[in-house]
Enzyme design. Structure first.
Site, short mmCIF file in Angstrom:
data_model
loop_
_atom_site.label_atom_id
_atom_site.label_comp_id
_atom_site.label_asym_id
_atom_site.label_seq_id
_atom_site.Cartn_x
_atom_site.Cartn_y
_atom_site.Cartn_z
N ALA A 38 -35.55 -26.28 30.38
CA ALA A 38 -34.52 -26.98 30.01
C ALA A 38 -34.95 -28.56 30.29
O ALA A 38 -35.69 -28.72 31.02
CB ALA A 38 -33.35 -26.87 30.99
N ASP A 39 -34.57 -29.49 29.26
CA ASP A 39 -34.64 -30.92 29.59
C ASP A 39 -34.13 -31.10 31.12
O ASP A 39 -33.00 -30.45 31.36
CB ASP A 39 -34.19 -31.73 28.32
CG ASP A 39 -34.92 -33.06 28.27
OD1 ASP A 39 -35.35 -33.29 29.34
OD2 ASP A 39 -34.44 -33.56 27.35
N CYS A 40 -34.67 -32.19 31.65
CA CYS A 40 -34.25 -32.40 33.00
C CYS A 40 -32.90 -32.49 33.43
O CYS A 40 -32.17 -33.33 32.76
CB CYS A 40 -35.10 -33.38 33.50
SG CYS A 40 -36.98 -32.93 33.60
#
Length: 792
Positions: A308-310
């Site tokens: 996942a993007d952060c």
């Protein structure tokens, strides 16, 4: 990823060394890299390595990873699911930080890498948009190799990781998007080819490029293609990526937004894909089982992990408020959808509870951990990588890599205007130059974002000082140029110089992650600066624009006092040297624009948030990108001049393609502009075809000028004219070729008909259409027809 950067900075320094804090580094920067299954390491830990099957290198990775995961308790498992994996001391499993970045050089964004006295910097190549403008696939791969070598050296020195969340391969759909600098432009095929080459450059281990078992293929470093999917709105007029719902047709998804990712996974064999913050048609991309499990993992057969993007899971809960999920609901949703790793702490903090509450199975966790640790085994994290042990400080910021950074910038620079062949300047007659403008002394601006600490900066002033005596005046205090007080001094300098170089444009204060533009104009008083200096100059005026997205500089294009215009993107640490080399003719520019430069009024016709690529007639919205927009432009996609002239001579080409069908291959109807255009068999699903039909042509590229130079030969296909609502044309291939003055070079193109002549219909079916296709060579007048028909 900016959101999580600020929240992690307070402890990033403590984490950065946790990849392996035991790596021994001497005063000269030489290293002795440590790996997990080192008998001496286990002995120091008081553990018997022979009792752990996951350290038995004679066993297949699948067996070893199963053994490792099976030994963990539930609490231990969930502690490995965040970007900071805590390790399991009782098993001898160390901590690991997954998050490192290498978009155009090893970056200090992300806690997995850091710079200090041992490694003070790494080579900072031009930002991706400029490197793409070279249209040189071998260069893209070579840069990837150089970056991965420096990354491996930093890993040996305990200053970097092995997993790099790069490249960004989102299509630049709208010129206002703030992250165009990170991307390979607006054409899905070009973006995909960049992804394939850069990923291969990062990942490929020599001799193992074509391994039969891709799940065990060794990796130099791990690459991650991001941000999946339909992500290209950051922060525009109150709409941000943490709340945005991209409403996208299945046709646009298949044709534009997914294509580069499919190429990255299937052709580049990327070992990771990152899902994005936004929703796609109502569903957060990181929680969409169709996007993740069905497509990336299933149809494309990813050999790696999905991350996942952060803080994306937190964004689902706090911003999207998806299904009113609790934190445990959210982690259960994403795990079951196929998300393996959380850049953040949601998985670490809430997955255990989700299992206890019956929302997700422990076996779902096991599956993700197996993907993650298989990648680490392929990287040599467990067994070591003897071929890279010798890499150290001497391999970072090497002379070879610094020169490669300069070469990449030179190859990407695009000549937009050159009245009366003003360029190149002659150093024998041009003894003094006025170098003015907000980018005249650019340093940090040249390296863009996701950059680390460069080896050095070569500013434009420094570059031009190697050719002439330089008088430097800012003209503007910065890119915002909110005052015109400094314009007079710049004009005065231009009055006495043999030539004047104006360096203007944008920077990260105008276009960046979390910052989209609202217009296409130069900021503040920059236009006044350019016009005023051009009005009084003694010698020729050369305008150099630094930007990622296009800028409406039509005033300069029509100003007869401005003889030449160059676009230099954000050219990296050696940018000033590269610009000067082009201006003074040491290098003949051959770059081509990888995006359309629109006139300023284009963005008044439609909002950034409107996702369709095709025109929306009911709303008066024009199409997007060269594939669907046929209105006026300042400079079209693929545009670029040279100091010489090239001519194409078509030698031979395929005229007809006959595709034989069997009884199980059925014809499909297409939408035509008129019933009279219909054929007996309009098209066939590509997935139903064997796709073993090819077409080819040969062309002589003739340099008819007096200067050696490189030409970029871009090949487009145009579908049969009678098919409705499809693309105007599309790139199907390209080659950059160097030709000496007065000589020619013969090149050959071979294309698969299914890949190069297909269309995607309104129902998202990929079809091979019958009829008269047209192949265009370059943006000029060379073309030929090719007729495709089905025999059944």
């Amino acid at each position: 990823m900016a959101k999580v950067v600020t929240s992690l900075l307070c402890f990033s320094l403590s984490i950065a060394l946790l990849v392996f804090s035991t790596n021994a580094v001497d005063a000269n920067g030489s290293s002795s890299p440590v790996y997990v299954c080192d008998p001496g390491r286990f002995s120091k830990l008081g553990l018997q390595m022979s009792s752990f099957l996951f350290c038995d290198s004679s066993l297949p990775y699948s067996v070893r990873v199963k053994d490792l995961v099976s030994r963990m308790t539930l609490d231990e498992k969930v502690q490995q699911l965040g970007d900071f994996a805590h390790g399991v001391p009782r098993l001898g499993l160390p901590q690991y930080e997954w998050w490192s970045e290498a978009l155009h050089g090893v970056s200090n964004v992300g806690p997995g890498t850091h710079f200090d006295d041992v490694v003070p910097g790494a080579t900072s190549f031009p930002t991706v948009i400029l490197t793409t403008a070279s249209f040189n696939e071998s260069l893209w791969k070579k840069i990837g190799r150089a970056v991965s070598t420096e990354a491996r050296a930093m890993y040996n020195l305990g200053r970097g990781g092995l997993t790099y969340w790069s490249p960004n391969i989102n299509v630049a759909r709208d010129p206002r998007w703030g992250r165009i600098t990170e991307t390979p432009g607006e054409d899905p095929f070009v973006v995909g080819r960049y992804a394939v080459n850069y990923v291969r450059g990062l990942q490929d281990v020599e001799g193992h490029e074509n391994a039969t078992d891709l799940n065990t293929r060794p990796l130099k470093v791990s690459s991650c293609c991001k941000h999946y999917a339909a992500y290209d709105v950051d922060n525009w007029k109150g709409v941000d990526r943490y709340h945005f719902d991209a409403r996208v047709t299945e046709q646009d998804m298949e044709e534009t937004f997914l294509r580069p990712f499919e190429m990255c996974v299937k052709e580049g064999d990327a070992s990771s894909v990152m899902c994005s913050y936004n929703r796609v048609n109502g569903i957060p991309s990181c929680a969409d089982p169709k996007l993740l499990n069905q497509t990336v993992r299933g149809e494309w057969d990813l050999h790696g992990y999905i991350v996942a993007d952060c803080d994306s899971i937190q964004v689902m809960v706090d911003n999207h408020k998806f299904l009113a999920d609790s934190k445990e609901d959210a982690v259960a949703q994403t795990l079951k959808a196929g998300l393996d790793l959380d850049c953040g702490q949601y998985y670490t903090n809430f997955t255990g509870n989700a299992v206890q509450q019956g929302k997700v199975k422990e076996t779902d966790i096991d599956k993700s951990l197996k993907y993650l640790y298989t990648v680490l085994m392929r990287l040599g994290f467990f067994d070591g990588s003897p071929q890279y042990v010798s890499l150290g400080k001497q391999d970072i910021c090497s002379d070879e890599n610094i020169e490669l950074a300069a070469e990449a910038a030179r190859e990407g620079i695009v000549l937009l205007k050159n009245d009366h062949n003003t360029l190149p300047l002659n150093s024998a007659t041009v003894k003094t130059v006025a170098v003015v403008g907000p980018h005249a002394n650019a340093t940090v601006a040249m390296i863009g974002n996701y950059a680390g600490i460069p080896c050095r900066y070569m500013s434009p002033i420094a570059g031009f000082s190697g050719y002439a005596n330089v008088t430097y005046k800012t003209g503007c205090d910065d890119v915002a140029c909110k005052s015109n007080n400094s314009i007079f001094a710049a004009s005065e300098a231009a009055k006495t110089a043999d030539a004047t170089i104006i360096l203007a444009g944008l920077d990260l204060s105008v276009e960046a992650e979390s910052l989209d533009r609202e217009d296409l104009w130069l900021p503040g008083y920059q236009t006044q600066l350019i016009n005023q200096v051009a009005e009084v100059t003694k010698g020729p005026v050369i305008l150099v624009i630094m930007s990622a997205g296009g800028v409406d500089i039509s005033f300069a294009e029509t100003n007869t006092n401005i003889k030449s215009i160059l676009w230099a993107g954000y050219p990296g640490e050696e940018g000033g040297r590269a610009i000067a080399d082009v201006v003074f003719g040491k290098f003949n520019p051959g770059g081509r624009l990888p995006i359309t430069w629109y006139n300023g009024d284009y963005v008044q016709m439609l909002p950034l948030t409107s996702m369709p690529l095709r025109p929306v007639d009911s709303l008066g919205y024009p199409g997007r990108t060269y594939k669907f927009y046929n209105g006026p432009t300042l400079y079209p996609f693929g545009y670029g001049l040279s100091y010489t002239q090239f001519k194409y001579n078509l030698l031979s080409f395929t005229k007809t393609i006959h595709v034989n069908l069997n009884k199980l291959q059925h014809c499909r109807n297409l939408n035509y502009t008129s019933d009279a255009s219909k054929t007996r068999c309009p098209g066939v699903l590509v997935n139903d075809l064997r796709c073993d039909d090819y077409f080819e042509f040969k062309v002589d590229v003739q340099n008819v000028g007096s200067t050696d130079g490189s030409d970029v030969v871009i090949v487009y296909s145009k579908p049969p004219a009678e098919i409705a609502a499809t693309y105007i044309k599309q790139v199907i291939g390209f080659q950059r070729v160097f030709v000496n003055a007065g000589r020619n070079k013969r090149i050959k193109f071979v294309f698969n008909a299914c890949k190069s002549l297909n269309i995607v219909d309104y129902a998202a079916n990929t079809l091979l259409p019958a009829g008269d296709h047209t192949i265009f060579v370059g943006n000029g007048g060379v073309s030929f027809p090719i007729h495709l028909n089905f025999n059944y």
